[in-house]
Write a protein that holds these residues in place. Structure first.
Motif, PDB file in Angstrom:
ATOM      1  N   LEU A   1      -0.890 -29.239 -15.731  1.00  0.00           N
ATOM      2  CA  LEU A   1      -0.137 -29.029 -14.487  1.00  0.00           C
ATOM      3  C   LEU A   1       1.215 -29.715 -14.632  1.00  0.00           C
ATOM      4  N   PRO A   2       2.299 -29.037 -14.305  1.00  0.00           N
ATOM      5  CA  PRO A   2       3.628 -29.615 -14.538  1.00  0.00           C
ATOM      6  C   PRO A   2       3.908 -30.821 -13.649  1.00  0.00           C
ATOM      7  N   ARG A   3       4.697 -31.731 -14.169  1.00  0.00           N
ATOM      8  CA  ARG A   3       5.098 -32.897 -13.393  1.00  0.00           C
ATOM      9  C   ARG A   3       5.968 -32.478 -12.215  1.00  0.00           C
ATOM     10  N   GLY A   4       5.873 -33.277 -11.156  1.00  0.00           N
ATOM     11  CA  GLY A   4       6.738 -33.058 -10.008  1.00  0.00           C
ATOM     12  C   GLY A   4       6.222 -32.091  -8.981  1.00  0.00           C
ATOM     13  N   THR A   5       5.050 -31.481  -9.239  1.00  0.00           N
ATOM     14  CA  THR A   5       4.539 -30.489  -8.286  1.00  0.00           C
ATOM     15  C   THR A   5       3.285 -30.951  -7.552  1.00  0.00           C
ATOM     16  N   VAL A   6       2.552 -31.895  -8.099  1.00  0.00           N
ATOM     17  CA  VAL A   6       1.298 -32.322  -7.481  1.00  0.00           C
ATOM     18  C   VAL A   6       1.568 -33.416  -6.449  1.00  0.00           C
TER      19      VAL A   6
ATOM     20  N   SER B   1      -5.928 -24.959 -26.903  1.00  0.00           N
ATOM     21  CA  SER B   1      -6.525 -26.231 -26.508  1.00  0.00           C
ATOM     22  C   SER B   1      -5.868 -26.845 -25.278  1.00  0.00           C
ATOM     23  N   SER B   2      -5.002 -26.082 -24.624  1.00  0.00           N
ATOM     24  CA  SER B   2      -4.219 -26.685 -23.547  1.00  0.00           C
ATOM     25  C   SER B   2      -5.008 -26.880 -22.260  1.00  0.00           C
ATOM     26  N   LEU B   3      -5.977 -26.030 -21.999  1.00  0.00           N
ATOM     27  CA  LEU B   3      -6.704 -26.098 -20.734  1.00  0.00           C
ATOM     28  C   LEU B   3      -7.901 -27.032 -20.857  1.00  0.00           C
ATOM     29  N   SER B   4      -7.987 -27.974 -19.932  1.00  0.00           N
ATOM     30  CA  SER B   4      -9.028 -28.999 -19.991  1.00  0.00           C
ATOM     31  C   SER B   4     -10.271 -28.564 -19.222  1.00  0.00           C
ATOM     32  N   ALA B   5     -11.331 -29.345 -19.325  1.00  0.00           N
ATOM     33  CA  ALA B   5     -12.608 -29.038 -18.676  1.00  0.00           C
ATOM     34  C   ALA B   5     -12.542 -29.410 -17.197  1.00  0.00           C
ATOM     35  N   HIS B   6     -11.805 -28.602 -16.452  1.00  0.00           N
ATOM     36  CA  HIS B   6     -11.619 -28.856 -15.028  1.00  0.00           C
ATOM     37  C   HIS B   6     -11.840 -27.586 -14.203  1.00  0.00           C
TER      38      HIS B   6
ATOM     39  N   THR C   1      -1.481  -8.843  -8.160  1.00  0.00           N
ATOM     40  CA  THR C   1      -0.105  -9.324  -8.308  1.00  0.00           C
ATOM     41  C   THR C   1       0.070 -10.691  -7.662  1.00  0.00           C
ATOM     42  N   THR C   2      -0.539 -10.876  -6.503  1.00  0.00           N
ATOM     43  CA  THR C   2      -0.453 -12.156  -5.808  1.00  0.00           C
ATOM     44  C   THR C   2      -1.122 -13.266  -6.611  1.00  0.00           C
ATOM     45  N   LEU C   3      -2.273 -12.993  -7.196  1.00  0.00           N
ATOM     46  CA  LEU C   3      -2.945 -14.009  -8.004  1.00  0.00           C
ATOM     47  C   LEU C   3      -2.108 -14.398  -9.217  1.00  0.00           C
ATOM     48  N   HIS C   4      -1.454 -13.423  -9.830  1.00  0.00           N
ATOM     49  CA  HIS C   4      -0.595 -13.742 -10.968  1.00  0.00           C
ATOM     50  C   HIS C   4       0.567 -14.638 -10.530  1.00  0.00           C
TER      51      HIS C   4
ATOM     52  N   LEU D   1       1.504 -22.292 -10.431  1.00  0.00           N
ATOM     53  CA  LEU D   1       0.670 -23.468 -10.653  1.00  0.00           C
ATOM     54  C   LEU D   1       0.950 -24.118 -12.005  1.00  0.00           C
ATOM     55  N   SER D   2       1.090 -23.296 -13.058  1.00  0.00           N
ATOM     56  CA  SER D   2       1.286 -23.875 -14.388  1.00  0.00           C
ATOM     57  C   SER D   2       1.930 -22.869 -15.329  1.00  0.00           C
ATOM     58  N   PRO D   3       2.844 -23.295 -16.183  1.00  0.00           N
ATOM     59  CA  PRO D   3       3.417 -22.390 -17.189  1.00  0.00           C
ATOM     60  C   PRO D   3       2.375 -21.906 -18.191  1.00  0.00           C
ATOM     61  N   HIS D   4       1.280 -22.632 -18.345  1.00  0.00           N
ATOM     62  CA  HIS D   4       0.208 -22.200 -19.234  1.00  0.00           C
ATOM     63  C   HIS D   4      -0.500 -20.955 -18.713  1.00  0.00           C
ATOM     64  N   LEU D   5      -0.266 -20.607 -17.444  1.00  0.00           N
ATOM     65  CA  LEU D   5      -0.919 -19.456 -16.828  1.00  0.00           C
ATOM     66  C   LEU D   5       0.078 -18.344 -16.494  1.00  0.00           C
ATOM     67  N   ASP D   6       1.235 -18.391 -17.109  1.00  0.00           N
ATOM     68  CA  ASP D   6       2.317 -17.439 -16.839  1.00  0.00           C
ATOM     69  C   ASP D   6       2.270 -16.309 -17.869  1.00  0.00           C
ATOM     70  N   VAL D   7       1.852 -15.120 -17.446  1.00  0.00           N
ATOM     71  CA  VAL D   7       1.747 -14.002 -18.381  1.00  0.00           C
ATOM     72  C   VAL D   7       3.106 -13.392 -18.704  1.00  0.00           C
ATOM     73  N   SER D   8       4.132 -13.747 -17.947  1.00  0.00           N
ATOM     74  CA  SER D   8       5.463 -13.223 -18.231  1.00  0.00           C
ATOM     75  C   SER D   8       6.195 -14.042 -19.289  1.00  0.00           C
ATOM     76  N   SER D   9       5.600 -15.158 -19.694  1.00  0.00           N
ATOM     77  CA  SER D   9       6.222 -16.046 -20.675  1.00  0.00           C
ATOM     78  C   SER D   9       5.619 -15.816 -22.056  1.00  0.00           C
ATOM     79  N   SER D  10       6.462 -15.867 -23.067  1.00  0.00           N
ATOM     80  CA  SER D  10       5.974 -15.671 -24.439  1.00  0.00           C
ATOM     81  C   SER D  10       5.090 -16.818 -24.898  1.00  0.00           C
ATOM     82  N   THR D  11       5.162 -17.946 -24.222  1.00  0.00           N
ATOM     83  CA  THR D  11       4.343 -19.105 -24.581  1.00  0.00           C
ATOM     84  C   THR D  11       3.264 -19.399 -23.556  1.00  0.00           C
ATOM     85  N   GLY D  12       3.113 -18.521 -22.555  1.00  0.00           N
ATOM     86  CA  GLY D  12       2.174 -18.776 -21.464  1.00  0.00           C
ATOM     87  C   GLY D  12       0.767 -18.270 -21.720  1.00  0.00           C
TER      88      GLY D  12
END
Length: 389
Positions: free
Chosen positions: A123-128, A242-247, A299-302, A308-319
């Motif tokens: 989860l990115p810093r500054g948002t929680v 390995s980015s997503l933790s057991a949460h 679309t809303t869920l995406h 929520l997190s760049p790790h869950l961004d399907v529009s990003s080449s690194t997401g």
């Protein structure tokens, strides 16, 4: 695990379970293990479309030991233990993604700049803004529900005199107007077959109410009122495995436009995240094969996942990449609690449905107590008296 039209048993009792979801499969499995099952008894699961094609294949799979109200607390505790025992016996960590997880409630604000540390690395810093523990690895776990259901089905079908029948239950013959005698099954091709049925168990998820209306006298069917509510989900695979933790995360989000959202996020050990929410009142279709998601809801869920997190961004080449965009119907009983037990007004007919979002969690316990009700006349492993139809 092929579905087939079986030769009806010529001797012994025949238990017919309508519904090839996780509740029906767990019930069949525990019936097949019960020491009081007669040696000449047969057990068949009747499934109209495909095993685990509804919520059992599209749910998140969160298990919680102590989140449940009085009516289901004992059942949930039993079921949580059985999930762990099954995982230990059959290698559930490998076979169906069983693992213990930490479960958090988090509040985020994409419009602000929080100074609080993020409780989760991805989860990115500054948002929680805030977080609190809802469950630890001692009280919350997860499974991949489709893999779990199909694995347990295989174990059931290894037992003698067991079968999976592909077709819809369309008629029930009753002797003396109260006791099951034979079940009519209509195959996808339209052919009909009558099979002996000395015990009937209705476990068809949100379709249970409709099945009951077809098979049972009106007064008995009225005790099995279960319908469904459509819920949407997406499954995203992180490009950093390995980015997503057991949460598991229950969120309260403020989005960039100031609107709010509350998606749930379950990270899985295969590097995917299951994200759900966006329920609506779409009418229940004829079968699971007819369930389709709302494009707007997906679309809303995406958008929520991306925020929520760049790790869950399907529009990003690194997401992330999309593994699934889907919907299912949660089974809701007219009473607001599951219906588990003998159906009044008929003999040897039982119902197990209406678990809402807790069907995956409480399935093994439901199967266990139902096997006891059918073969011993009393549930011994958990008190489900308040859940009787």
């Amino acid at each position: 695990m092929s579905a087939t039209t079986v030769t009806p048993p010529t001797t012994g009792p025949h238990i017919c379970i309508v519904g090839g979801g996780i509740i029906g499969v767990c019930t069949a499995y525990y019936l097949s293990l019960h020491p009081s099952l007669p040696s000449n008894a047969s057990i068949s699961i009747i499934e109209a479309t495909a095993v685990a094609s509804g919520a059992s294949g599209k749910a998140g799979g969160l298990l919680a030991e102590d989140w449940h109200g009085g009516a289901t607390a004992g059942l949930a505790k039993l079921s949580y233990r059985l999930h762990a025992e099954l995982a230990q016996e059959f290698g559930g960590e490998k076979e169906w993604g069983f693992r213990k997880v930490d479960t958090l409630s988090i509040t985020t604000d994409a419009t602000g700049n929080s100074k609080k540390a993020s409780p989760v690395d991805w989860l990115p810093r500054g948002t929680v803004l805030a977080s609190r523990v809802l469950g630890t690895t001692a009280t919350t776990s997860q499974v991949h529900p489709e893999l779990f259901t199909k694995y347990l089905l295989e174990k059931f079908l290894e037992k003698p005199r067991t079968s999976l029948i592909h077709g819809s239950a369309t008629g029930l013959a009753l002797s003396d107007a109260t006791t099951p005698e034979s079940l009519t099954i209509t195959t996808p091709s339209g052919a009909s077959q009558s099979v002996p049925c000395t015990t009937l168990i209705l476990a068809a998820g949100p379709w249970t109410g409709r099945v009951a209306e077809k098979l049972l006298p009106a007064k008995a069917a009225a005790k099995c009122k279960v319908d469904g509510q459509r819920a949407h989900s997406i499954v995203l695979e992180s490009k950093e495995a390995s980015s997503l933790s057991a949460h598991a995360l229950f969120t309260d989000m403020t989005l960039q436009d100031g609107s709010s959202a509350e998606p749930e996020v379950y990270c899985r050990p295969d590097g995917t995240a299951y994200i759900c929410g966006q329920s609506d009142n779409e009418p229940l279709p004829a079968t699971t094969a007819d369930v389709t998601p709302s494009p707007a809801a997906i679309t809303t869920l995406h958008a929520q996942a991306r925020t929520l997190s760049p790790h869950l961004d399907v529009s990003s080449s690194t997401g992330a990449t999309v593994r699934a965009e889907q919907a299912c119907f949660l089974p809701l009983s007219h009473r607001g609690t599951p219906l588990i037990g003998a159906v009044p007004g008929v003999k040897d007919v039982y119902v197990a449905s209406g678990h809402s979002c807790w069907g995956i969690c409480n399935a093994p316990g439901t199967g266990k107590v139902l096997s006891e009700l059918v073969l011993e006349g009393k549930a011994k492993s958990a008190n489900v008296t308040a859940l009787a139809p």
